[in-house]
Design a protein around this motif. Sequence first.
Motif, PDB file in Angstrom:
ATOM      1  N   VAL A 107     -50.835  12.164 -46.699  1.00  0.00           N
ATOM      2  CA  VAL A 107     -52.114  11.741 -47.260  1.00  0.00           C
ATOM      3  C   VAL A 107     -52.790  10.787 -46.274  1.00  0.00           C
ATOM      4  O   VAL A 107     -52.118  10.032 -45.558  1.00  0.00           O
ATOM      5  CB  VAL A 107     -51.915  11.043 -48.627  1.00  0.00           C
ATOM      6  N   LYS A 108     -54.096  10.830 -46.206  1.00  0.00           N
ATOM      7  CA  LYS A 108     -54.836   9.877 -45.387  1.00  0.00           C
ATOM      8  C   LYS A 108     -54.967   8.560 -46.153  1.00  0.00           C
ATOM      9  O   LYS A 108     -54.975   8.554 -47.387  1.00  0.00           O
ATOM     10  CB  LYS A 108     -56.218  10.435 -45.018  1.00  0.00           C
ATOM     11  N   PRO A 109     -55.069   7.440 -45.473  1.00  0.00           N
ATOM     12  CA  PRO A 109     -55.188   6.152 -46.150  1.00  0.00           C
ATOM     13  C   PRO A 109     -56.339   6.130 -47.156  1.00  0.00           C
ATOM     14  O   PRO A 109     -57.456   6.572 -46.846  1.00  0.00           O
ATOM     15  CB  PRO A 109     -55.445   5.159 -45.007  1.00  0.00           C
ATOM     16  N   LEU A 110     -56.030   5.664 -48.367  1.00  0.00           N
ATOM     17  CA  LEU A 110     -56.980   5.513 -49.474  1.00  0.00           C
ATOM     18  C   LEU A 110     -57.412   6.844 -50.077  1.00  0.00           C
ATOM     19  O   LEU A 110     -58.265   6.863 -50.973  1.00  0.00           O
ATOM     20  CB  LEU A 110     -58.220   4.699 -49.050  1.00  0.00           C
ATOM     21  N   THR A 178     -52.353   8.244 -55.024  1.00  0.00           N
ATOM     22  CA  THR A 178     -53.483   7.655 -54.318  1.00  0.00           C
ATOM     23  C   THR A 178     -52.999   6.484 -53.486  1.00  0.00           C
ATOM     24  O   THR A 178     -52.430   5.522 -54.033  1.00  0.00           O
ATOM     25  CB  THR A 178     -54.567   7.171 -55.297  1.00  0.00           C
ATOM     26  N   ASN A 179     -53.203   6.548 -52.198  1.00  0.00           N
ATOM     27  CA  ASN A 179     -52.809   5.442 -51.335  1.00  0.00           C
ATOM     28  C   ASN A 179     -53.776   4.275 -51.509  1.00  0.00           C
ATOM     29  O   ASN A 179     -54.983   4.459 -51.636  1.00  0.00           O
ATOM     30  CB  ASN A 179     -52.790   5.889 -49.870  1.00  0.00           C
ATOM     31  N   SER A 186     -48.112   5.049 -41.563  1.00  0.00           N
ATOM     32  CA  SER A 186     -47.109   4.398 -42.397  1.00  0.00           C
ATOM     33  C   SER A 186     -46.466   5.461 -43.281  1.00  0.00           C
ATOM     34  O   SER A 186     -46.809   6.641 -43.208  1.00  0.00           O
ATOM     35  CB  SER A 186     -47.743   3.291 -43.252  1.00  0.00           C
ATOM     36  N   THR A 187     -45.525   5.051 -44.109  1.00  0.00           N
ATOM     37  CA  THR A 187     -44.923   5.948 -45.091  1.00  0.00           C
ATOM     38  C   THR A 187     -44.693   5.187 -46.386  1.00  0.00           C
ATOM     39  O   THR A 187     -44.475   3.975 -46.377  1.00  0.00           O
ATOM     40  CB  THR A 187     -43.579   6.536 -44.617  1.00  0.00           C
ATOM     41  N   ILE A 205     -48.322   8.569 -44.595  1.00  0.00           N
ATOM     42  CA  ILE A 205     -49.694   8.059 -44.676  1.00  0.00           C
ATOM     43  C   ILE A 205     -50.198   7.904 -43.248  1.00  0.00           C
ATOM     44  O   ILE A 205     -49.636   7.125 -42.470  1.00  0.00           O
ATOM     45  CB  ILE A 205     -49.737   6.699 -45.394  1.00  0.00           C
ATOM     46  N   ARG A 206     -51.212   8.639 -42.893  1.00  0.00           N
ATOM     47  CA  ARG A 206     -51.693   8.511 -41.520  1.00  0.00           C
ATOM     48  C   ARG A 206     -53.111   9.005 -41.379  1.00  0.00           C
ATOM     49  O   ARG A 206     -53.581   9.865 -42.141  1.00  0.00           O
ATOM     50  CB  ARG A 206     -50.798   9.266 -40.550  1.00  0.00           C
ATOM     51  N   VAL A 207     -53.785   8.449 -40.387  1.00  0.00           N
ATOM     52  CA  VAL A 207     -55.080   8.959 -39.952  1.00  0.00           C
ATOM     53  C   VAL A 207     -54.804   9.930 -38.812  1.00  0.00           C
ATOM     54  O   VAL A 207     -54.252   9.528 -37.785  1.00  0.00           O
ATOM     55  CB  VAL A 207     -56.006   7.826 -39.466  1.00  0.00           C
TER      56      VAL A 207
END
Length: 473
Positions: A107-110, A178-179, A186-187, A205-207
């Motif tokens: 998932v992308k951040p947020l 949902t981040n 991150s993870t 979690i990454r861009v």
Amino acid sequence: MILFTDEKKPTTPVDLHLKLKPLNKLKFLSPYGSDWTFGRNACSCRSLNSGMFTYDKFNAGNDNLAIKNRRGLQYEQYKKRNELPAKKVIIAQPHSPLSYPTHGVEVKPLYSILIPGLAVHGMEGENNTVKLTATQGVFNTIVETPDGVVHGSGEKELTIRSPSLAIINNILKHVTYTNKKYQIASTDLVSFQFEEYTAEFTILIRVPPMIRLFDPGPDNSIDSLVTIVTKTFFRYHKLRILISSIRKFYPKIMIIIADDSKVTEKIEGPYIQQYIMPFAKGWFAGRNLAVSQVTTKYLLWVDEDFVFTKKTKLEKLVEVLEKTNLDLVGAPVNQQVFTFKLWYEEGDDEGDCVFSQYGSFHPLDGFPGCVVTSIVVNFFLAKTEKVQSVGFDPRFARVAHTEFFIDGIGSLLVGYCTNVKVGHQKKGAGNKALNEVENKYAAFRRLDRNEFRSRLDMTYFKNRLKCYTRNRV
């Protein structure tokens, strides 16, 4: 003792107390043929050969403890920035009734995603309970649910209760994550619990890195793909011979020169960029400057005293990088093969270990005469972006080579091919004036003990090493 029962045979005792094999019989498990490090908490500098540098010997002054403490503080900051929870080893429980994703959830951040594969299997009870727990995000459902079934929507802990597993599984198919914390890499370690069973899985979690493409032009020519870079210091006579040999085979390829000579000379000619630096600014500083000006997909590094021949076929090196996942590929200088493998092992509070060994890891698939290795000579074609990302530490001013490849451990995939070669100009200039230039150049190449120690001190601190050894066999 455990007893096994068989209808046809009498009960037979089996001894499960197994002895570990001695270390000398486990050397085949080591990648470099030494003692296998399984079970060891830290790499060892013992039993290394005479080519070893133990860094504490060169940091034995009164400020050794202060330096060590500063290095430790910087290392803790580095770990906070770079280590991910995904390094945790997760052991699956036997006969678990839980179904969950084991890999690939991202998932992308947020942003929000549906979590795939969640389900429970087993006998229904009066009050079946499923719980999801996260640390960097919250859970929700995208379906309407009966009152009292779902608790904790929009929170880090979501609980689902129902006497019907079918209802629970239908809700689990529609659970979202949902981040809530913006980080580019991150993870989150998610806990999934049903009755006495618990499972853990990671959400990455990454861009995604921004794509950077290089346009080779409509003709996809070597001139549009490759820039030749070099560094000169005093030896303009060698540099001009190099450029003349390049132009015989590649008349329009761009040549970039970093120059920190005391008295500079203008290098004339088309497709040449010469950048003047402060006097004796240094070997790696010059490399950085030259590489920073490259705008093509690939760069070719050459020393100023090389000479191109009919065997210097850059197109063959380009083909290797275009058709493999290598980042850098070297080739022989004057028929001399130069390849070393680097082994990196994690250590303890004293630092880590790097071992180098002559040779290569294995052949490069699809390219006869090419291998995968770690260190090559100063004649290599490389992806510009990768070399720029590793960089050349400008504090190494006079002599350095291996340091670049040590900095590239874990980020540079290096190869070597013998079907391309470059020549090396003969030593000796042929007249007194040029011999004086060569002697002046050689004087700057020599390191005294203090300079050698300073070089080791930088590696000790920057790469957090406690020892480095060459030619380990």
